[in-house]
Scaffold this motif. Structure first.
Motif, PDB file in Angstrom:
ATOM      1  N   LYS A   1     -51.231 119.287 -16.988  1.00  0.00           N
ATOM      2  CA  LYS A   1     -49.612 118.428 -17.315  1.00  0.00           C
ATOM      3  C   LYS A   1     -49.789 117.646 -16.468  1.00  0.00           C
ATOM      4  O   LYS A   1     -49.557 117.928 -15.036  1.00  0.00           O
TER       5      LYS A   1
ATOM      6  N   LYS B   1     -43.267 113.527 -19.164  1.00  0.00           N
ATOM      7  CA  LYS B   1     -44.467 114.300 -19.322  1.00  0.00           C
ATOM      8  C   LYS B   1     -45.495 114.023 -20.303  1.00  0.00           C
ATOM      9  O   LYS B   1     -45.291 113.309 -20.857  1.00  0.00           O
TER      10      LYS B   1
ATOM     11  N   ASP C   1     -48.277 118.515 -12.904  1.00  0.00           N
ATOM     12  CA  ASP C   1     -46.934 119.038 -13.411  1.00  0.00           C
ATOM     13  C   ASP C   1     -46.594 120.304 -12.814  1.00  0.00           C
ATOM     14  O   ASP C   1     -46.988 121.001 -13.447  1.00  0.00           O
TER      15      ASP C   1
ATOM     16  N   LEU D   1     -46.709 114.631 -14.740  1.00  0.00           N
ATOM     17  CA  LEU D   1     -45.487 113.469 -14.892  1.00  0.00           C
ATOM     18  C   LEU D   1     -45.747 111.968 -14.467  1.00  0.00           C
ATOM     19  O   LEU D   1     -46.760 112.235 -13.607  1.00  0.00           O
TER      20      LEU D   1
END
Length: 355
Positions: free
Chosen positions: A177, A170, A192, A179
């Motif tokens: 946000k 993360k 994310d 990944l």
């Protein structure tokens, strides 16, 4: 003594209900955990979902660093499905607008950039104040735009989905946000979220590190079409014509003008004819002597034999000089090679229809 009264069964029933309730709560909790675990996407599913989303894009805007051969380049390029690209960039420390279409690379920059790019000590006569479109030498400029088209990036996501065995970490990209997937020499960043999209792409070779913004609309393609139309006034600084032979005896004393005729030749990798504007300037006495005037003509070069280009300098300066005692004068040829013909412009604009 009478036996104690029978206890009501309500206590057992309550206990049973409470017990049943506990069992029921436990069952629900287990179901929730199982469902949540089942709904969580695997790395492969995340990457494939992002690939599905990206596959519908007509263009991608890339902001960051892009490989350009050995030349460092950063900026913001919009790349179409067909690998055509345009946008403001910084190349070798100079800010300019770049346009790459069908294997041809053009830049819109000021005269100082073009003087440096052409390795000239003086400014060519056709360069004006402000920015102008010019064609870059393909050997100096290699844009890997076909490696970052929407379809190419989609393919890279699917390849990563097939190969990756690592769990994403993360992080945050563009304030969102994200990944992070590391697959060998490639690093991919997805949102994310339940519907992941590609946020950033990095590769070691070619050297790429860009934030990615996919778009399904065609505004950028329309802008590119207008830029291609502006190439009608462009020049090609990568072609260097020369005069390989002069015709002598065309000028005389006490004359109103002087005809200048030279055989012009250019070495170029293009198989198409090259249209060249030729400017002859005359100076009297010495190479850097009195300016006697100039004339222009246009020729089309094809093959390696060269083409004769002729025009006449008819100025008051020449007339006065031809009546003087000093009969020596010098030719100074200059050239402006056409950057894109009307046919090439039309072909490039038509090609955008497939994007």
């Amino acid at each position: 003594m009478p036996p104690p009264p029978r206890r009501s069964g309500s206590g057992a029933l309550i206990a049973l209900l409470v017990g049943g309730g506990l069992v029921l709560v436990i069952i629900i909790a287990v179901v929730v955990v199982v469902l949540t675990s089942k709904d969580e996407k695997s790395p492969k599913e995340y990457l494939n979902a992002a690939a599905d989303s990206l596959s519908t894009a007509r263009t991608v805007t890339l902001k960051g660093t892009l490989s350009s051969g050995a030349r460092p380049m950063s900026g913001e390029l919009t790349v179409t499905k067909g690998g055509r690209a345009s946008g403001p960039v910084t190349l070798d420390g100079t800010s300019l607008t770049l346009l790459a279409v069908d294997g041809k690379v053009y830049a819109k920059a000021d005269s100082s950039y073009w003087r440096t790019e052409s390795s000239l000590s003086t400014t060519p006569y056709f360069l004006k104040s402000g920015e102008q479109w010019g064609r870059l030498n393909a050997s100096k400029m290699t844009l890997e735009t076909r490696q970052v088209t929407p379809s190419a990036l989609t393919s890279k996501l699917r390849t990563a989905a097939f190969r990756t065995k690592l769990k994403p970490t993360k992080t945050t990209v563009q304030g969102r946000k994200a990944l992070k997937f590391n697959s060998g020499l490639t690093t991919i960043y997805l949102t994310d979220s339940d519907s992941p999209v590609l946020l950033r792409y990095e590769d070691v070779y070619p050297r790429i590190a860009v934030d990615v913004t996919p778009k399904t609309t065609g505004e950028a393609i329309n802008d590119m079409r207008e830029q291609i139309g502006e190439l009608k006034d462009s020049f090609d600084g990568s072609v260097r014509p020369t005069v390989v032979e002069w015709k002598k005896g065309l000028c005389s004393e006490n004359s109103s003008g002087c005809s200048v005729r030279g055989k012009v030749r250019a070495i170029t990798s293009s198989v198409s004819p090259v249209r060249v504007e030729v400017r002859y300037r005359l100076t009297g006495g010495t190479i850097s002597g009195k300016d006697l005037g100039d004339c222009k003509t246009t020729v089309t070069l094809s093959g390696s034999d060269g083409t004769w280009a002729e025009c006449r300098v008819a100025t008051s300066e020449w007339a006065a000089w031809s009546r003087g005692d000093n009969s020596r004068y010098y030719h100074h040829p200059e050239f402006r090679v056409e950057g894109a013909s009307s046919t090439e412009i039309q072909t490039m604009q038509s090609g955008l229809a497939s994007d």
